[in-house]
Design a protein around this motif. Structure first.
Motif, PDB file in Angstrom:
ATOM      1  N   GLY A  78      21.525  -9.838  45.775  1.00 34.52           N
ATOM      2  CA  GLY A  78      20.386 -10.527  45.186  1.00 34.52           C
ATOM      3  C   GLY A  78      19.381  -9.529  44.633  1.00 34.52           C
ATOM      4  O   GLY A  78      19.036  -8.542  45.287  1.00 34.52           O
ATOM      5  N   VAL A  79      18.932  -9.777  43.393  1.00 34.86           N
ATOM      6  CA  VAL A  79      17.973  -8.896  42.726  1.00 34.86           C
ATOM      7  C   VAL A  79      16.752  -9.724  42.333  1.00 34.86           C
ATOM      8  O   VAL A  79      16.892 -10.759  41.666  1.00 34.86           O
ATOM      9  N   SER A  80      15.557  -9.286  42.753  1.00 34.21           N
ATOM     10  CA  SER A  80      14.312  -9.953  42.381  1.00 34.21           C
ATOM     11  C   SER A  80      13.464  -9.005  41.550  1.00 34.21           C
ATOM     12  O   SER A  80      13.392  -7.806  41.845  1.00 34.21           O
ATOM     13  N   GLY A  81      12.834  -9.540  40.496  1.00 34.55           N
ATOM     14  CA  GLY A  81      12.002  -8.721  39.625  1.00 34.55           C
ATOM     15  C   GLY A  81      10.620  -9.302  39.471  1.00 34.55           C
ATOM     16  O   GLY A  81      10.408 -10.505  39.673  1.00 34.55           O
ATOM     17  N   ALA A  82       9.641  -8.455  39.116  1.00 34.47           N
ATOM     18  CA  ALA A  82       8.261  -8.887  38.922  1.00 34.47           C
ATOM     19  C   ALA A  82       7.623  -8.118  37.776  1.00 34.47           C
ATOM     20  O   ALA A  82       8.008  -6.974  37.488  1.00 34.47           O
ATOM     21  N   LYS A  83       6.660  -8.732  37.112  1.00 36.12           N
ATOM     22  CA  LYS A  83       5.828  -8.149  36.050  1.00 36.12           C
ATOM     23  C   LYS A  83       6.631  -7.767  34.809  1.00 36.12           C
ATOM     24  O   LYS A  83       6.264  -6.836  34.089  1.00 36.12           O
ATOM     25  N   PHE A  84       7.739  -8.472  34.558  1.00 38.20           N
ATOM     26  CA  PHE A  84       8.429  -8.334  33.288  1.00 38.20           C
ATOM     27  C   PHE A  84       7.748  -9.241  32.262  1.00 38.20           C
ATOM     28  O   PHE A  84       6.884 -10.067  32.614  1.00 38.20           O
ATOM     29  N   THR A  85       8.108  -9.105  30.995  1.00 39.41           N
ATOM     30  CA  THR A  85       7.542  -9.975  29.959  1.00 39.41           C
ATOM     31  C   THR A  85       7.993 -11.411  30.205  1.00 39.41           C
ATOM     32  O   THR A  85       9.186 -11.660  30.354  1.00 39.41           O
ATOM     33  N   PRO A  86       7.061 -12.351  30.270  1.00 40.03           N
ATOM     34  CA  PRO A  86       7.450 -13.745  30.521  1.00 40.03           C
ATOM     35  C   PRO A  86       8.512 -14.236  29.529  1.00 40.03           C
ATOM     36  O   PRO A  86       8.421 -13.964  28.327  1.00 40.03           O
ATOM     37  N   LEU A  87       9.533 -14.920  30.073  1.00 33.55           N
ATOM     38  CA  LEU A  87      10.625 -15.544  29.319  1.00 33.55           C
ATOM     39  C   LEU A  87      11.516 -14.536  28.590  1.00 33.55           C
ATOM     40  O   LEU A  87      12.322 -14.916  27.745  1.00 33.55           O
ATOM     41  N   ALA A  88      11.396 -13.237  28.928  1.00 30.04           N
ATOM     42  CA  ALA A  88      12.245 -12.217  28.295  1.00 30.04           C
ATOM     43  C   ALA A  88      13.650 -12.274  28.860  1.00 30.04           C
ATOM     44  O   ALA A  88      13.869 -12.672  30.006  1.00 30.04           O
ATOM     45  N   ASP A  89      14.648 -11.896  28.058  1.00 32.96           N
ATOM     46  CA  ASP A  89      16.026 -11.765  28.526  1.00 32.96           C
ATOM     47  C   ASP A  89      16.151 -10.444  29.281  1.00 32.96           C
ATOM     48  O   ASP A  89      15.834  -9.376  28.742  1.00 32.96           O
ATOM     49  N   ILE A  90      16.617 -10.521  30.517  1.00 34.22           N
ATOM     50  CA  ILE A  90      16.697  -9.341  31.392  1.00 34.22           C
ATOM     51  C   ILE A  90      18.166  -9.000  31.631  1.00 34.22           C
ATOM     52  O   ILE A  90      18.985  -9.879  31.909  1.00 34.22           O
ATOM     53  N   THR A  91      18.477  -7.716  31.532  1.00 26.52           N
ATOM     54  CA  THR A  91      19.821  -7.222  31.824  1.00 26.52           C
ATOM     55  C   THR A  91      19.814  -6.478  33.154  1.00 26.52           C
ATOM     56  O   THR A  91      18.946  -5.626  33.379  1.00 26.52           O
ATOM     57  N   LEU A  92      20.755  -6.799  34.022  1.00 28.58           N
ATOM     58  CA  LEU A  92      20.944  -6.087  35.275  1.00 28.58           C
ATOM     59  C   LEU A  92      22.191  -5.230  35.155  1.00 28.58           C
ATOM     60  O   LEU A  92      23.244  -5.709  34.725  1.00 28.58           O
ATOM     61  N   VAL A  93      22.087  -3.955  35.524  1.00 30.26           N
ATOM     62  CA  VAL A  93      23.203  -3.026  35.361  1.00 30.26           C
ATOM     63  C   VAL A  93      23.283  -2.104  36.572  1.00 30.26           C
ATOM     64  O   VAL A  93      22.260  -1.668  37.118  1.00 30.26           O
ATOM     65  N   GLY A  94      24.510  -1.787  36.990  1.00 30.43           N
ATOM     66  CA  GLY A  94      24.724  -0.782  38.012  1.00 30.43           C
ATOM     67  C   GLY A  94      24.575   0.609  37.419  1.00 30.43           C
ATOM     68  O   GLY A  94      24.839   0.830  36.235  1.00 30.43           O
ATOM     69  N   ARG A  95      24.155   1.562  38.243  1.00 32.10           N
ATOM     70  CA  ARG A  95      23.977   2.952  37.807  1.00 32.10           C
ATOM     71  C   ARG A  95      24.738   3.879  38.743  1.00 32.10           C
ATOM     72  O   ARG A  95      24.776   3.662  39.952  1.00 32.10           O
ATOM     73  N   ALA A  96      25.300   4.946  38.131  1.00 28.36           N
ATOM     74  CA  ALA A  96      25.839   6.072  38.879  1.00 28.36           C
ATOM     75  C   ALA A  96      25.097   7.294  38.360  1.00 28.36           C
ATOM     76  O   ALA A  96      25.460   7.869  37.336  1.00 28.36           O
ATOM     77  N   GLY A  97      24.005   7.662  39.023  1.00 25.67           N
ATOM     78  CA  GLY A  97      23.130   8.686  38.477  1.00 25.67           C
ATOM     79  C   GLY A  97      22.435   8.136  37.250  1.00 25.67           C
ATOM     80  O   GLY A  97      21.806   7.088  37.276  1.00 25.67           O
TER      81      GLY A  97
ATOM     82  N   ALA B 278      24.178   7.442  34.427  1.00 27.68           N
ATOM     83  CA  ALA B 278      25.175   6.681  33.664  1.00 27.68           C
ATOM     84  C   ALA B 278      25.280   5.248  34.186  1.00 27.68           C
ATOM     85  O   ALA B 278      25.119   4.987  35.380  1.00 27.68           O
ATOM     86  N   GLN B 279      25.545   4.312  33.276  1.00 30.85           N
ATOM     87  CA  GLN B 279      25.745   2.926  33.665  1.00 30.85           C
ATOM     88  C   GLN B 279      27.172   2.725  34.146  1.00 30.85           C
ATOM     89  O   GLN B 279      28.103   3.355  33.658  1.00 30.85           O
ATOM     90  N   THR B 280      27.333   1.812  35.119  1.00 36.76           N
ATOM     91  CA  THR B 280      28.666   1.460  35.597  1.00 36.76           C
ATOM     92  C   THR B 280      29.075   0.129  34.965  1.00 36.76           C
ATOM     93  O   THR B 280      28.346  -0.440  34.138  1.00 36.76           O
ATOM     94  N   ALA B 281      30.229  -0.405  35.389  1.00 31.48           N
ATOM     95  CA  ALA B 281      30.753  -1.634  34.788  1.00 31.48           C
ATOM     96  C   ALA B 281      30.063  -2.889  35.308  1.00 31.48           C
ATOM     97  O   ALA B 281      30.268  -3.983  34.763  1.00 31.48           O
ATOM     98  N   ASP B 282      29.233  -2.764  36.345  1.00 29.60           N
ATOM     99  CA  ASP B 282      28.569  -3.933  36.918  1.00 29.60           C
ATOM    100  C   ASP B 282      27.414  -4.366  36.014  1.00 29.60           C
ATOM    101  O   ASP B 282      26.506  -3.574  35.731  1.00 29.60           O
ATOM    102  N   ARG B 283      27.428  -5.648  35.591  1.00 32.66           N
ATOM    103  CA  ARG B 283      26.434  -6.092  34.609  1.00 32.66           C
ATOM    104  C   ARG B 283      26.225  -7.600  34.712  1.00 32.66           C
ATOM    105  O   ARG B 283      27.159  -8.365  34.965  1.00 32.66           O
ATOM    106  N   ALA B 284      24.978  -8.036  34.523  1.00 33.38           N
ATOM    107  CA  ALA B 284      24.651  -9.466  34.506  1.00 33.38           C
ATOM    108  C   ALA B 284      23.373  -9.653  33.694  1.00 33.38           C
ATOM    109  O   ALA B 284      22.652  -8.687  33.423  1.00 33.38           O
ATOM    110  N   THR B 285      23.086 -10.909  33.280  1.00 31.32           N
ATOM    111  CA  THR B 285      21.868 -11.206  32.523  1.00 31.32           C
ATOM    112  C   THR B 285      21.144 -12.376  33.164  1.00 31.32           C
ATOM    113  O   THR B 285      21.746 -13.233  33.832  1.00 31.32           O
ATOM    114  N   VAL B 286      19.827 -12.417  32.955  1.00 29.85           N
ATOM    115  CA  VAL B 286      18.995 -13.480  33.487  1.00 29.85           C
ATOM    116  C   VAL B 286      17.750 -13.569  32.606  1.00 29.85           C
ATOM    117  O   VAL B 286      17.416 -12.605  31.911  1.00 29.85           O
ATOM    118  N   LYS B 287      17.055 -14.704  32.617  1.00 30.01           N
ATOM    119  CA  LYS B 287      15.826 -14.847  31.846  1.00 30.01           C
ATOM    120  C   LYS B 287      14.637 -14.873  32.797  1.00 30.01           C
ATOM    121  O   LYS B 287      14.662 -15.547  33.837  1.00 30.01           O
TER     122      LYS B 287
END
Length: 450
Positions: free
Chosen positions: A221-240, A242-251
């Motif tokens: 579970g990922v919770s976020g705060a103080k982003f731009t209201p109604l913006a499209d948000i991308t969630l991504v895994g990181r290895a240092g 570099a981005q990994t293959a783990d990815r999801a989107t939310v508004k």
């Protein structure tokens, strides 16, 4: 092994404050060619005097010393923003002690350390240290001046005062000995004051994870705060970096918050980031929040799994000295005063996607009787060398004028993974008009790494 130095009265008059610097340029305009260039001093706050109690090493067989220390504090940023790192230089121009014996002390045996006391909007202290460097000290001679440096991060806006604190002189000659000197009536007088301001447009976005670890295929579970209201948000895994293959989107919701789940399959994932849009932007993103994938793949018989990690560091710089002596110019003829900028070493050990920029700006050159040579008359030809193996490549700034507006000395570009170690130099040239009044001229070159 010190003895008391004469006590000097504490200054009660107004203190003249200067912007602290990372370089000083000096030249002489003389009546004949090849006149000896003048010595330039680093611009800093005016010195302050304070009572000091020093305890000599027991082997010296002399009682504690109650004397007066003269010192001053300088900073590289007089008007920092919250989040900035400020470099502090504590210079003891007159220690409260001297060599008590007839035996001369050789060069480069003294290593100073100490504290700078912060007050005002951000109370606290800064640890400072100096190099193992000193001129020879004759028997019964006065201890030489020394400088110590350290850094602190600005956490609050407002006026922050800096005062000299306790210091210690460590000597490595025949035996390892310490002479600690404490401020008798702390805090010592304020030597420098900086004014910190809020970071304009600071990125306050943040994310938190419901759990810090999981097996491959688990959802976090990922919770976020103080982003731009109604913006499209991308969630991504990181290895240092570099981005990994783990990815999801939310508004984001109408308040700029969100709650989502990210399935983590990639065993290389060590953190999770969230950002607005489809590509990472450190001004519109948050994280990485640390996450550990617990690899549950069975090991072959008679085998052992070995884990290692690489820890990210900081972006920093240092310079080989703080004074540049420029060549002399003849009165009546004018021409170019030349010199070599003290080498600057930049270490980018952050291991992220951001590059860096090293810029400089210079003041007017002031001389006798208020004479000036304008800042626009100073030019440079930068050079930059990259240490082999560094992920980034250093690019030297363009040759041309520096002036009060400033110019770029060197930089590296953003990338997937940046960093490394770099040495930066420059040839500096001051165009001196004909019939400039004879005498010594000094200007202050301030370097900023960001």
């Amino acid at each position: 092994m010190p003895s008391a130095a004469p006590r000097s009265p504490r200054s009660t008059g107004p203190r003249r404050r200067w912007t602290a610097v990372l370089g000083v340029l000096a030249l002489v305009v003389g009546a004949t060619a090849l006149a000896a260039p003048a010595r330039a001093l680093v611009a800093a706050a005016a010195p302050v005097d304070f009572a000091t109690h020093c305890v000599p090493p027991p082997i010296a067989g002399i009682p504690p010393i109650d004397g007066t220390t003269t010192a001053q504090i300088a900073v590289d940023k007089a008007t920092p923003k919250v989040g900035d790192t400020v470099t502090v230089t504590y210079t003891v121009t007159k220690p409260a002690a001297s060599n008590p014996v007839d035996l001369a002390l050789p060069a480069d045996i003294m290593t100073p350390s100490g504290k700078v006391t912060l007050g005002g909007a951000q109370p606290g202290s800064v640890t400072v240290t100096g190099p193992k460097k000193n001129p020879p000290v004759p028997g019964k001679g006065a201890f030489p001046a020394f400088s110590m440096t350290g850094t602190f991060t600005v956490t609050k806006p407002g006026s922050i005062t800096l005062s000299p604190g306790d210091y210690n002189i460590h000597t490595s000659y025949i035996m390892e000995l310490d002479t600690p000197c404490t401020v008798t009536d702390p805090p010592a007088p304020v030597s420098e004051t900086i004014t910190a301001t809020e970071q304009p447009g600071a990125n306050e976005r943040s994310i938190t994870l419901a759990t810090a670890s999981g097996k491959p295929g688990d959802q976090v579970g990922v919770s976020g705060a103080k982003f731009t209201p109604l913006a499209d948000i991308t969630l991504v895994g990181r290895a240092g970096a570099a981005q990994t293959a783990d990815r999801a989107t939310v508004k984001a919701n109408a308040s700029g918050g969100f709650t989502a789940s990210l399935t983590v399959n990639d065993k290389a994932t060590t953190g999770i980031v969230a950002f607005e849009g489809a590509a990472w932007d450190d001004q519109k993103g948050a994280g990485p929040a640390a996450y550990t994938v617990i690899d549950d793949t069975p090991l072959p018989d008679n085998s052992q799994k070995l884990n290692a990690s690489v820890v990210a560091g900081t972006l920093s710089m240092s310079q080989a000295g703080d004074t540049v002596e420029m060549s002399a110019v003849d009165f009546g003829a004018g021409g170019s005063a030349t010199g070599d900028l003290r080498t600057v070493t930049v270490k980018d050990f952050r291991g992220g996607p951001a590059g860096w920029s090293l810029t400089g700006k210079v003041t007017d050159f002031t001389g006798p009787g208020g004479s000036k040579i304008g800042a626009a008359k100073l030019g440079w030809t930068p050079a930059c060398t990259t240490r082999p193996g560094s992920p980034s490549t250093c690019a030297a700034g363009s040759a041309g004028p520096v002036g009060s507006a400033g110019a770029t000395l060197a930089s590296t570009a953003n990338g997937t993974l940046t960093g490394g170690e770099f040495t930066v130099d420059a040839k500096v040239t001051l165009d001196v008009p004909a019939f400039t009044a004879p005498g010594a001229y000094s200007g202050v070159l301030t370097l900023t790494l960001s």
